[in-house]
Design a protein around this motif. Structure first.
Motif, short mmCIF file in Angstrom:
data_model
loop_
_atom_site.label_atom_id
_atom_site.label_comp_id
_atom_site.label_asym_id
_atom_site.label_seq_id
_atom_site.Cartn_x
_atom_site.Cartn_y
_atom_site.Cartn_z
N LEU A 13 0.82 -1.12 0.19
CA LEU A 13 -0.03 -0.26 -0.38
C LEU A 13 1.03 1.34 0.30
N PHE A 14 1.79 0.90 0.52
CA PHE A 14 2.97 2.35 0.26
C PHE A 14 3.29 2.55 -1.22
N ALA A 15 3.74 0.94 -1.73
CA ALA A 15 4.16 1.91 -2.49
C ALA A 15 3.06 2.08 -3.67
N TYR A 16 2.32 1.35 -3.80
CA TYR A 16 1.52 2.19 -3.95
C TYR A 16 0.75 3.40 -4.40
N VAL A 24 0.04 -0.20 -14.13
CA VAL A 24 -0.77 -1.72 -13.84
C VAL A 24 0.31 -1.85 -13.66
N LEU A 25 1.68 -1.57 -12.50
CA LEU A 25 1.89 -2.13 -11.32
C LEU A 25 1.47 -1.27 -10.53
N ARG A 26 0.95 -0.35 -10.50
CA ARG A 26 0.20 0.62 -9.20
C ARG A 26 -0.97 -0.06 -9.00
N LEU A 30 -1.67 -2.29 -5.62
CA LEU A 30 -3.27 -2.39 -4.60
C LEU A 30 -4.13 -3.34 -4.47
N VAL A 31 -4.50 -4.89 -5.87
CA VAL A 31 -4.64 -5.79 -5.11
C VAL A 31 -3.92 -6.74 -4.74
N LEU A 32 -2.63 -6.85 -4.88
CA LEU A 32 -1.70 -7.81 -3.86
C LEU A 32 -1.93 -7.17 -2.38
#
Length: 82
Positions: A13-16, A24-26, A30-32
């Motif tokens: 969530l922080f990397a999001y 796509v990576l975001r 988010l899903v993970l």
């Protein structure tokens, strides 16, 4: 294992929140983060069920914070005596 799930959820969530990542990576992060967050929530609930006396800690902290904020709001609303 329990702490690893919580840390993984927070890292995802922080990397999001980083805006420079591709969409796509975001979305994957988010899903993970959401899935691991659900697992972390179930682990925390299971731990509290196994040790019910620990439930008093977040309840006491929440009530203390609520009381503190309520007291701050009441101090701000009262007119000062001049």
């Amino acid at each position: 294992m329990h702490v690893a799930i919580i840390i993984f959820s927070l890292i995802c969530l922080f990397a999001y929140r980083i805006r420079k990542l591709p969409e796509v990576l975001r979305s994957i992060l988010l899903v993970l983060g959401l899935i691991s967050g659900w697992f972390a929530l179930f682990e925390i609930i299971g731990y509290i069920e196994a040790n019910p006396y620990l439930a008093a800690i977040p309840i006491a902290l929440g009530l203390g914070y609520w009381y503190w904020k309520r007291k701050q709001r009441s101090v701000k609303k009262t007119p000062s005596d001049q």
